[in-house]
Design a protein around this motif. Structure first.
Motif, PDB file in Angstrom:
ATOM      1  N   THR A  67       0.815  -1.225   0.000  1.00  0.00           N
ATOM      2  CA  THR A  67       0.000   0.000   0.000  1.00  0.00           C
ATOM      3  C   THR A  67       0.844   1.268   0.000  1.00  0.00           C
ATOM      4  O   THR A  67       0.332   2.357  -0.207  1.00  0.00           O
ATOM      5  N   GLY A  68       2.135   1.113   0.312  1.00  0.00           N
ATOM      6  CA  GLY A  68       3.000   2.290   0.437  1.00  0.00           C
ATOM      7  C   GLY A  68       2.971   2.864   1.845  1.00  0.00           C
ATOM      8  O   GLY A  68       3.650   3.847   2.131  1.00  0.00           O
ATOM      9  N   TYR A  69       2.181   2.249   2.728  1.00  0.00           N
ATOM     10  CA  TYR A  69       2.060   2.763   4.095  1.00  0.00           C
ATOM     11  C   TYR A  69       2.487   1.746   5.162  1.00  0.00           C
ATOM     12  O   TYR A  69       2.147   1.902   6.331  1.00  0.00           O
ATOM     13  N   HIS A  70       3.208   0.713   4.752  1.00  0.00           N
ATOM     14  CA  HIS A  70       3.577  -0.304   5.736  1.00  0.00           C
ATOM     15  C   HIS A  70       4.688   0.182   6.670  1.00  0.00           C
ATOM     16  O   HIS A  70       5.493   1.039   6.303  1.00  0.00           O
ATOM     17  N   PHE A  71       4.740  -0.369   7.864  1.00  0.00           N
ATOM     18  CA  PHE A  71       5.884  -0.170   8.755  1.00  0.00           C
ATOM     19  C   PHE A  71       7.105  -0.776   8.054  1.00  0.00           C
ATOM     20  O   PHE A  71       6.982  -1.827   7.409  1.00  0.00           O
ATOM     21  N   TYR A 182       7.560 -24.891  15.901  1.00  0.00           N
ATOM     22  CA  TYR A 182       8.468 -24.922  14.742  1.00  0.00           C
ATOM     23  C   TYR A 182       9.574 -23.876  14.821  1.00  0.00           C
ATOM     24  O   TYR A 182      10.314 -23.678  13.864  1.00  0.00           O
ATOM     25  N   ASN A 183       9.645 -23.211  15.997  1.00  0.00           N
ATOM     26  CA  ASN A 183      10.699 -22.226  16.224  1.00  0.00           C
ATOM     27  C   ASN A 183      10.742 -21.172  15.105  1.00  0.00           C
ATOM     28  O   ASN A 183      11.795 -20.899  14.528  1.00  0.00           O
ATOM     29  N   LEU A 184       9.581 -20.598  14.836  1.00  0.00           N
ATOM     30  CA  LEU A 184       9.450 -19.624  13.747  1.00  0.00           C
ATOM     31  C   LEU A 184       9.546 -18.196  14.300  1.00  0.00           C
ATOM     32  O   LEU A 184       9.275 -17.972  15.487  1.00  0.00           O
ATOM     33  N   PRO A 185       9.885 -17.228  13.457  1.00  0.00           N
ATOM     34  CA  PRO A 185      10.034 -15.846  13.957  1.00  0.00           C
ATOM     35  C   PRO A 185       8.689 -15.121  14.111  1.00  0.00           C
ATOM     36  O   PRO A 185       7.686 -15.534  13.543  1.00  0.00           O
ATOM     37  N   SER A 186       8.710 -14.036  14.896  1.00  0.00           N
ATOM     38  CA  SER A 186       7.531 -13.171  15.040  1.00  0.00           C
ATOM     39  C   SER A 186       7.853 -11.800  14.464  1.00  0.00           C
ATOM     40  O   SER A 186       9.024 -11.409  14.384  1.00  0.00           O
ATOM     41  N   HIS A 187       6.822 -11.068  14.098  1.00  0.00           N
ATOM     42  CA  HIS A 187       6.995  -9.700  13.592  1.00  0.00           C
ATOM     43  C   HIS A 187       7.707  -8.872  14.677  1.00  0.00           C
ATOM     44  O   HIS A 187       7.354  -8.956  15.861  1.00  0.00           O
ATOM     45  N   PRO A 188       8.695  -8.059  14.295  1.00  0.00           N
ATOM     46  CA  PRO A 188       9.473  -7.309  15.295  1.00  0.00           C
ATOM     47  C   PRO A 188       8.625  -6.380  16.169  1.00  0.00           C
ATOM     48  O   PRO A 188       9.032  -6.056  17.294  1.00  0.00           O
ATOM     49  N   LEU A 189       7.460  -5.956  15.699  1.00  0.00           N
ATOM     50  CA  LEU A 189       6.637  -5.049  16.514  1.00  0.00           C
ATOM     51  C   LEU A 189       5.715  -5.792  17.485  1.00  0.00           C
ATOM     52  O   LEU A 189       5.078  -5.165  18.323  1.00  0.00           O
ATOM     53  N   TYR A 190       5.662  -7.106  17.369  1.00  0.00           N
ATOM     54  CA  TYR A 190       4.752  -7.859  18.231  1.00  0.00           C
ATOM     55  C   TYR A 190       5.072  -7.634  19.706  1.00  0.00           C
ATOM     56  O   TYR A 190       4.188  -7.371  20.524  1.00  0.00           O
ATOM     57  N   GLU A 191       6.352  -7.695  20.017  1.00  0.00           N
ATOM     58  CA  GLU A 191       6.779  -7.528  21.416  1.00  0.00           C
ATOM     59  C   GLU A 191       6.522  -6.118  21.930  1.00  0.00           C
ATOM     60  O   GLU A 191       6.543  -5.867  23.119  1.00  0.00           O
ATOM     61  N   LYS A 192       6.301  -5.175  21.019  1.00  0.00           N
ATOM     62  CA  LYS A 192       6.018  -3.791  21.428  1.00  0.00           C
ATOM     63  C   LYS A 192       4.517  -3.530  21.557  1.00  0.00           C
ATOM     64  O   LYS A 192       4.087  -2.383  21.640  1.00  0.00           O
ATOM     65  N   GLY A 193       3.729  -4.586  21.533  1.00  0.00           N
ATOM     66  CA  GLY A 193       2.293  -4.442  21.769  1.00  0.00           C
ATOM     67  C   GLY A 193       1.443  -4.369  20.516  1.00  0.00           C
ATOM     68  O   GLY A 193       0.231  -4.181  20.586  1.00  0.00           O
ATOM     69  N   TYR A 194       2.078  -4.523  19.348  1.00  0.00           N
ATOM     70  CA  TYR A 194       1.306  -4.502  18.100  1.00  0.00           C
ATOM     71  C   TYR A 194       0.832  -5.931  17.820  1.00  0.00           C
ATOM     72  O   TYR A 194       1.606  -6.773  17.386  1.00  0.00           O
ATOM     73  N   ARG A 195      -0.445  -6.179  18.078  1.00  0.00           N
ATOM     74  CA  ARG A 195      -0.971  -7.538  17.957  1.00  0.00           C
ATOM     75  C   ARG A 195      -1.546  -7.822  16.570  1.00  0.00           C
ATOM     76  O   ARG A 195      -1.564  -8.946  16.104  1.00  0.00           O
ATOM     77  N   ILE A 197      -1.312  -5.996  12.715  1.00  0.00           N
ATOM     78  CA  ILE A 197      -0.550  -4.915  12.065  1.00  0.00           C
ATOM     79  C   ILE A 197      -0.954  -4.735  10.617  1.00  0.00           C
ATOM     80  O   ILE A 197      -0.908  -5.671   9.819  1.00  0.00           O
ATOM     81  N   GLY A 198      -1.347  -3.503  10.304  1.00  0.00           N
ATOM     82  CA  GLY A 198      -1.659  -3.155   8.918  1.00  0.00           C
ATOM     83  C   GLY A 198      -0.804  -1.969   8.527  1.00  0.00           C
ATOM     84  O   GLY A 198       0.385  -1.916   8.828  1.00  0.00           O
ATOM     85  N   CYS A 199      -1.418  -0.976   7.882  1.00  0.00           N
ATOM     86  CA  CYS A 199      -0.670   0.224   7.484  1.00  0.00           C
ATOM     87  C   CYS A 199      -0.360   1.076   8.713  1.00  0.00           C
ATOM     88  O   CYS A 199      -1.161   1.149   9.656  1.00  0.00           O
ATOM     89  N   LYS A 200       0.773   1.746   8.660  1.00  0.00           N
ATOM     90  CA  LYS A 200       1.252   2.519   9.810  1.00  0.00           C
ATOM     91  C   LYS A 200       0.258   3.584  10.310  1.00  0.00           C
ATOM     92  O   LYS A 200       0.014   3.667  11.512  1.00  0.00           O
ATOM     93  N   PRO A 201      -0.358   4.381   9.404  1.00  0.00           N
ATOM     94  CA  PRO A 201      -1.250   5.428   9.920  1.00  0.00           C
ATOM     95  C   PRO A 201      -2.510   4.862  10.586  1.00  0.00           C
ATOM     96  O   PRO A 201      -3.181   5.591  11.311  1.00  0.00           O
ATOM     97  N   CYS A 202      -2.828   3.609  10.341  1.00  0.00           N
ATOM     98  CA  CYS A 202      -4.085   3.028  10.834  1.00  0.00           C
ATOM     99  C   CYS A 202      -3.842   1.917  11.851  1.00  0.00           C
ATOM    100  O   CYS A 202      -4.724   1.073  12.073  1.00  0.00           O
ATOM    101  N   THR A 203      -2.666   1.885  12.432  1.00  0.00           N
ATOM    102  CA  THR A 203      -2.352   0.819  13.398  1.00  0.00           C
ATOM    103  C   THR A 203      -1.671   1.419  14.626  1.00  0.00           C
ATOM    104  O   THR A 203      -0.760   2.235  14.494  1.00  0.00           O
ATOM    105  N   ARG A 204      -2.135   1.020  15.797  1.00  0.00           N
ATOM    106  CA  ARG A 204      -1.420   1.371  17.029  1.00  0.00           C
ATOM    107  C   ARG A 204      -1.253   0.115  17.874  1.00  0.00           C
ATOM    108  O   ARG A 204      -1.937  -0.898  17.639  1.00  0.00           O
ATOM    109  N   ALA A 205      -0.363   0.208  18.857  1.00  0.00           N
ATOM    110  CA  ALA A 205      -0.184  -0.920  19.784  1.00  0.00           C
ATOM    111  C   ALA A 205      -1.433  -1.038  20.652  1.00  0.00           C
ATOM    112  O   ALA A 205      -2.160  -0.059  20.834  1.00  0.00           O
TER     113      ALA A 205
END
Ligand code: SF4
Length: 256
Positions: A67-71, A182-195, A197-205
């Motif tokens: 979208t051009g607005y991703h984190f 399966y020891n898979l990775p998580s999105h880096p913002l997950y630990e910061k309370g972002y459960r 995640i969509g576009c940056k202007p429309c997402t908060r923790a």
């Protein structure tokens, strides 16, 4: 057009309710491959589906709405998963026909008309991409939103497209158990309370006790982008006075 009638889809969907996500994915691939693709927003909850698909059919096409607005963290995470799981990703962009409109109104369209913004940046590019396949695998779950509670494993969409929701009966806990197993990775913002995640202007923790999607379009009535609602089956955004005004003005300018 779909080879299945609406009744057949309903019956098949009922049968698949008891199957595991892996079994549903395997059925979908056997039935529709190679005319099938997955959509993903590359967040933590996307990881199990991407992992399963990469194991069952490494050639599967994954659509990502750019979208051009991703984190930037989302774009990095997409690259990490692409590398680690060997995914074949195709980015989808807003159609060029909206260039003039978006150059005038696009900058903060998410504020003035978020439904139109989502329609142009997400729904329409996905509608266009889905014309190239017969079936679409999505990672939605019933426990995510009230709208998604009534979703079905198989759904008949516009132009005979079959949507397949293999994780519909999973919970958030299932997602995390699978990631741990399966020891898979998580999105880096997950630990910061972002459960979610969509576009940056429309997402908060979100804070403790809040719904996982409470951070999406917070403070607005909107809860869905339109990919998983009736908007996907429409040919344009309903009730957008901004767009209607723009089209009217453009037509008047053309006839002068
Ligand atoms: S999530 Fe927000 S910025 Fe992204 S397409 Fe929708 S309204 Fe626009």
């Amino acid at each position: 057009m779909s080879a299945f009638t609406s009744l057949e889809i309903k019956q098949l969907s009922k049968k698949l309710e008891d199957q595991s996500p892996q079994q549903i994915i395997a059925w979908a691939i056997e039935t529709f491959s190679p005319q099938i693709a997955v959509s993903s927003s590359f967040q933590t909850q996307s990881v199990p589906l991407l992992h399963m698909v990469s194991k069952i059919d490494p050639e599967m096409l994954i659509f990502f709405l750019d979208t051009g607005y991703h984190f930037w963290e989302t774009l990095m995470f997409r690259e990490q998963l692409q590398r680690e799981l060997g995914l074949k990703i195709q980015n989808l962009y807003v159609d060029g026909q909206w260039k003039t409109f978006l150059s005038r109104f696009g900058r903060d369209l998410y504020e003035h008309d978020p439904d139109l913004c989502c329609y142009l940046r997400k729904v329409q590019p996905m509608q266009k991409a889905m014309k190239t396949v017969r079936a679409w695998i999505s990672g939605i779950r019933r426990d995510q939103t009230a709208t998604r509670q009534s979703a079905q494993i198989l759904e008949l969409e516009r132009e005979g497209l079959i949507k397949i929701n293999p994780l519909l009966n999973w919970t958030r806990q299932n997602v995390h158990e699978y990631i741990r197993e399966y020891n898979l990775p998580s999105h880096p913002l997950y630990e910061k309370g972002y459960r979610s995640i969509g576009c940056k202007p429309c997402t908060r923790a979100v804070i403790v006790g809040e719904d996982e999607r409470a951070g999406r379009w917070a403070g607005k009535e909107k809860t869905e982008c339109g990919l998983h609602t009736e908007m996907f089956n429409q040919d344009g955004p309903k009730n957008s006075t901004l767009l209607q005004g723009f089209i009217l003005t453009s037509n008047q300018e053309e006839t002068r």
